[in-house]
Design an enzyme around this catalytic site. Structure first.
Site, PDB file in Angstrom:
ATOM      1  N   ILE A 106     -47.114   3.811 -44.031  1.00 19.39           N
ATOM      2  CA  ILE A 106     -47.716   2.675 -44.067  1.00 19.39           C
ATOM      3  C   ILE A 106     -47.634   2.219 -44.664  1.00 19.39           C
ATOM      4  CG2 ILE A 106     -49.813   4.213 -44.507  1.00 19.39           C
ATOM      5  CD1 ILE A 106     -50.748   1.599 -42.039  1.00 19.39           C
ATOM      6  N   SER A 107     -46.500   0.787 -44.538  1.00 19.44           N
ATOM      7  CA  SER A 107     -46.698   0.093 -45.890  1.00 19.44           C
ATOM      8  C   SER A 107     -47.816  -0.545 -46.683  1.00 19.44           C
ATOM      9  CB  SER A 107     -45.702  -1.519 -45.713  1.00 19.44           C
ATOM     10  OG  SER A 107     -44.548  -1.026 -45.235  1.00 19.44           O
ATOM     11  N   GLN A 108     -47.833  -1.144 -47.362  1.00 17.22           N
ATOM     12  CA  GLN A 108     -48.963  -1.336 -48.214  1.00 17.22           C
ATOM     13  C   GLN A 108     -49.596  -2.929 -47.991  1.00 17.22           C
ATOM     14  OE1 GLN A 108     -46.690  -2.201 -51.954  1.00 17.22           O
ATOM     15  NE2 GLN A 108     -49.098  -3.440 -53.220  1.00 17.22           N
TER      16      GLN A 108
END
Lengths: 824, 250
Positions: free
Chosen positions: B97-99
């Site tokens: 899950i992206s930053q």
């Protein structure tokens, strides 16, 4: 003493070296290469710990030498398998370290586990030294010869079996050494020999597969694991060699459509492909081809297709053919002949035989020839002349992005390499190199700088007229032409770029208004860099640039090392804001490894040495004797590693270089050690320091003259067949290595005569120094080149005898006056 | 039914409803302070003016959307503690899950309007789709890995992101039935941009593609289709970095 007594020393030594080489392979598969390097160098500190252990427990162990040796060797065998099985199950995620430093805890746990086999194995050898203090030369000779065979043997073995099988065989070798050692036991001899022998046999043939299986523990972020997550994707073929594990995957439901650098103007879907992963990453593809060039028309719209716009039916050389994408492009573009050079014989075999039908037999066409060779070695020896040399993208984007290769020497992209390529070009020929696009630019500007210097070295006055650089959103292709580009060439380059929405970042006559049109950067770093590198401000620009883009040379062949210390604070501040990709971790990891190894060495060796100072070794000036063995350990490995790097070019393959140079150095040093033992027996111990002094002077003379002579020798003999070159390499290594094998046993005999208790320390210190040295050699070579590394090693050798000489004389004088000799 | 029993039944029903309401609304209320801190971090990163952020900063609507999505419910149990830290987190299957900052940038870059239809290629945890949900009229999301896709679909439905539709399949061909799209987010790495996606991008539409490894985004690529149908791309750094010491190049 019968030599048979020392056979277990050779066996366990071979097993240790084999295990080291094998772990490198195993961790390259489940993690990434630079972390493999880190884990293994720290694990080798087991050597240091064993020295400490033997020093403390020497007496009871030496009294029961055969049983202690057998137990330790058996534990090596068990630990070799169990520690690896444990370590690969740890949830260490190398990629997450940036975000979660606690990941380092798992790394530390791996160190501890992997140290165990080295600890037990080195304990065997330390015991042998302690048990036979008067035959140190012989013990060392058996140790080194075993190590040489182990190193060479594993490389050979890995051609025949998968790494997981090799791990079993290494464990079995340890158990066999234990069984052999047990024949010397006083009690329960045959019970021990029988059970250990049986254990060795069983281990060699079968172990629970889950203990040695690799696949399930491969990092889930590697390309292979990701590919296999896709429904119905499956492995259709697997090949293994010391060069890597090749895994071929088919994915019928969601096809691979590998076409890096493909234009946004393309509308064609690539045909069915099979992905080929090397060590679970670095993907290349076999593309289905039925002979109709129209089915691969999309290849015309990659940046790598540019040279075919300006060359008519070129005779093409592809350096790094991989799955054959560039062969297909060349055939589609009407290349006259194609020479496809590939370093991995198994890759060639897959393309030419196993999947020949799938790829439409492109490698077997009358105008296509496969060559098994390393790119640079092929270019330096071929008598053919070409119109086009293609150097395609073979490394994975993630490997490039993570700076994984930064600590690896690479002779494909040095100034001398480009000169070699220019030499095999016909007058109107072109070199085309494609790289992943990274922003801000690193490798592409370094390549541009390298090409500029190479052209100048060939006498070109205006290199800018020979260069063209285009870029898509994720790749860039640099053309280096032997003759200046004509106006028609430039028009063709511009036309090609415009059709495909590619940007021209450099071409003769280009101006600032022509650039940054389609794939817009907030600033056109590539054009600006090119202008600066071609102009008078080159030196200043290179100096001011925050990444190292100075051209790589054969003396400092670290093309992928862009790291600069002064950019580190800024990059560290930015790394969690989305700047993580700008840090090249390879170099930092190397430095971190060195620091860790130094700290752990101090804890494992120096601290116990200091704590136990009252227990033993009073008769030895511990600091100076310690430094002596440290200097030797460092110097030996520095020279060995520098020679491995140097011989890569001559032997044409990194693997041959490692195997031949390592085995040559170890075996001939073993011979030197045996000679030293005879020499001492003949002339008496008193002359040890003088003998050492003589040996190091010869080493210094030979090492220095090789620095100057080797390039000339290599140039003249490069065209010899492989077997002859290996023989020449061994002949060159022999005299140097024989003398390098002398100072350690001479010094150990010298010190051991005063204090047998110091022998295991010396062994431990030497082992630790070898670990530090392996890391240091890579770091030093990046900064001062191989010449500098050899010079440093020579200086260390020359200083060494002085460390022993002084205190020995003083000690004799002081003891004659009744003083305590040693108070350090 | 006797009155007492009736009362008890009513009470039980009321309790059940209350529990149901609490269990669906609680997550959104949960960890509000952490979410607010996350938004502040995003603002502060954006304030250092990387090329991916326009002068006026990240659209407040994007920040508001992110402030309302319970990010901790989109990460595996083991990672929940770190859900609001400004970092990518592993979600299994080699995916992340992206930053939050990168999610904010990507959402901001495609400039979604209330009437827009958005396509996402690579659903992953479903978090990006959830952030897009209040900003767009309809969000279509395609996930290649069935387990991830089904899990994200269930999670989005449970949290009532009703205008998001998830399907499991090959993202290469986009979702022609709902094309054209005003915005496309491609979170799955690819060696090239699939032509069908470019085709399904509406005129005036924007597509954003993060370039880099799973834990290290190198740059964000923005593909714009102009009104005349021509295509341009821009490569935007998520950080402000000048490669030359002592000023800009030349």
């Amino acid at each position: 003493m019968r030599s048979g007594r020392l056979l277990p020393v050779s066996l366990i030594s071979a097993a240790i070296l084999a295990h080291e080489v094998l772990l490198m392979r195993l961790f390259s598969i489940i993690q990434w290469h630079h972390f493999a390097y880190m884990i293994i160098s720290i694990a080798l500190l087991g050597f240091g710990a064993s020295g400490t252990f033997v020093a403390f427990a020497r007496r009871p162990l030496v009294e029961r030498y055969p049983a202690a040796f057998a137990a330790s060797a058996a534990l090596f065998g068990i630990a070799a398998v169990v520690s690896f099985a444990g370590a690969e199950r740890l949830p260490f995620n190398a990629l997450e370290v940036v975000w979660n430093p606690w990941q380092l805890g798992w790394l530390a746990a791996s160190y501890f586990l992997l140290m165990l086999p080295f600890f037990f194995g080195a304990t065997c050898i330390g015991l042998a030294f302690s048990c036979y203090p008067r035959q140190i030369g012989h013990v060392y000779a058996f140790d080194l010869i075993g190590a040489g065979i182990g190193a060479l043997g594993t490389v050979g073995l890995l051609f025949l079996v998968f790494p997981s099988t090799a791990l079993r065989l290494v464990a079995a070798l340890g158990l066999a050494a234990a069984a052999l050692a047990a024949t010397g036991m006083a009690r329960h001899r045959w019970l021990a020999v029988g059970s250990l022998g049986l254990a060795a046999a069983v281990t060699a043939v079968w172990l629970p597969p889950s203990l040695t299986a690799l696949g399930p523990h491969m990092s889930q972020y590697k390309g292979l694991r990701l590919a296999l997550e896709v429904p119905n994707a499956r492995v259709v073929e697997e090949r293994s060699s010391p060069l890597g594990l090749l895994t071929v995957v088919e994915s019928p439901t969601v096809p691979f459509r590998y076409a890096p650098g493909l234009s946004l103007a393309n509308t064609q879907e690539p045909p069915t492909q099979l992905a080929v992963f090397t060590d679970g990453d670095s993907m290349t593809a076999f593309t289905a081809y039925g002979g109709n060039p129209a089915t691969v028309a999309y290849l015309d719209r990659t940046t790598a297709a540019l040279p075919f716009r300006i060359l008519e039916r070129p005779r093409t050389l592809i350096l790094g053919a991989g799955g054959g994408e560039q062969v297909l492009l060349a055939l589609r573009a009407g290349a006259n002949t194609v020479a496809a050079v590939e370093v991995n014989s198994q890759m060639i075999d897959l393309a030419r035989h196993r999947f020949a039908d799938f790829v439409g037999g492109i490698f077997s066409r009358p105008n296509v020839r496969s060559h098994l060779a390393e790119a640079r070695a092929f270019a330096s020896t071929t008598r053919e002349r070409y119109d086009l040399i293609q150097i395609p993208l073979l490394d994975s984007f993630s490997a490039a992005a993570a700076g994984v290769q930064s600590v690896h020497e690479n002779y494909t992209y040095t100034v001398e390499a480009l000169q070699d390529y220019l030499a095999v070009l016909r007058p109107d020929g072109v070199i085309a190199t494609t790289r992943w696009l990274r922003v801000p630019p690193r490798d592409i500007l370094k390549l541009f700088a390298t090409a500029t210097v190479a052209l100048e070295a060939e006498g070109v006055v205006e290199p800018g007229r020979h260069l063209a650089l285009i870029r898509s959103w994720n790749t860039a292709t640099l053309l280096v032409a032997k003759s200046p580009f004509t106006a028609e060439d430039v028009a063709a380059i511009r036309g090609f770029a415009a059709e495909n929405f590619f940007d021209v970042s450099w071409a003769p006559g280009i101006s600032a208004s022509d650039v940054n049109r389609y794939n817009q950067l907030d600033q056109e770093y590539f054009y600006e860099g090119a202008v600066a590198l071609l102009g008078p401000e080159r030196a200043e620009f290179t100096e001011r640039y925050k990444f190292d883009i100075a051209p790589a040379t054969d003396n400092r062949p670290y093309f992928f090392d862009f790291f600069r210390w002064r950019a580190l604070p800024e990059l560290l501040t930015l790394h969690t804001q989305g700047g993580a990709a700008m840090l090249d971790w390879g170099y930092l990891i190397l430095v971190a490894t060195l620091v860790q190894a130094a700290i752990l060495s101090a804890i494992l060796i120096l601290l116990p040495l200091w704590l136990g100072r009252r227990l033993f070794a009073r008769a030895v000036h511990r600091l100076r004797a310690g430094l002596y063995f440290l200097a030797l350990g460092l110097a030996f490995l520095l020279i060995e590693i520098a020679f491995i790097q140097r011989f890569v070019l001559f032997l044409g393959h990194p693997l041959y270089a490692v195997a031949v140079v390592l085995a040559g150095f170890l075996a001939f040093a073993g011979l030197g050690s045996a000679l030293a033992a005879r020499w001492m027996a003949a002339v008496g111990r008193g002359s040890a320091v003088r003998s050492i002094a003589l040996a190091v002077v010869v080493i210094a003379f030979l090492a220095t003259s090789y620095l100057f002579a080797l390039p000339l020798v290599f140039e003249r003999l490069l065209a010899l067949p492989d077997a002859a070159k290996i023989a020449v390499a061994l002949l060159l290594i022999a005299p140097l290595a024989v003398f390098m094998g002398m100072p350690f046993p001479l010094g150990l005999g010298h010190v051991g005569a005063r204090s047998e208790a110091f022998i295991p320390w010396a062994w431990g210190i030497n082992g630790c120094a070898s670990v530090l040295s392996a890391i240091l050699a890579a770091l030093l070579a990046m900064h001062v080149g191989f010449t500098g590394v050899v010079a440093i090693a020579t200086a260390l050798y020359l200083v060494a005898p002085a460390l022993l000489a002084g205190w020995w004389d003083r000690h004799d004088r002081q003891t004659s006056q009744g003083l305590v000799p040693d108070r350090s | 039914m006797p009155p007492l029993a009736q009362c008890q039944a009513l009470l039980a029903a009321a309790l059940a409803i209350a529990v149901a309401v609490v269990s669906t609304s609680a997550p959104a209320q949960d960890r509000l302070a952490e979410r607010a801190a996350m938004i502040e971090t995003i603002k502060s990163h954006a304030g250092s003016a990387p090329s991916a952020v326009e002068a006026q900063g990240i659209d407040p609507a994007v920040l508001k959307a992110m402030g309302n999505v319970p990010r901790h419910l989109f990460v595996p149990e083991a990672q929940r503690g770190a859900a609001y830290r400004d970092r990518p987190l592993p979600i299994g299957f080699g995916q992340t899950i992206s930053q939050p900052f990168i999610v904010a940038l990507m959402t901001d870059l495609i400039k979604v309007g209330p009437g827009d239809t958005v396509l996402e290629v690579g659903t992953g945890s479903g978090y990006q789709a959830a952030v897009l949900s209040p900003l767009a009229a309809k969000v279509y999301s395609i996930e290649i890995i069935p387990e991830l896709g089904h899990r994200a679909a269930a999670r989005l439905a449970e949290l009532r992101f009703d205008n998001v539709e998830v399907k499991v399949g090959d993202g290469y061909y986009g979702w022609p039935a709902h094309a054209p799209f005003d915005g496309i987010v491609v979170t799955a790495a690819a060696s090239h941009i699939p032509p069908p996606l470019v085709e399904q991008l509406a005129k005036g539409g924007r597509m954003v593609v993060p370039v880099g490894g799973p834990f290290a985004i190198q740059l964000l690529m923005l593909v714009e289709k102009r009104r005349d149908g021509s295509i341009t791309t821009r490569q935007l750094l998520p950080v402000s970095f000048v490669p030359l010491r002592g000023g800009r190049v030349r």
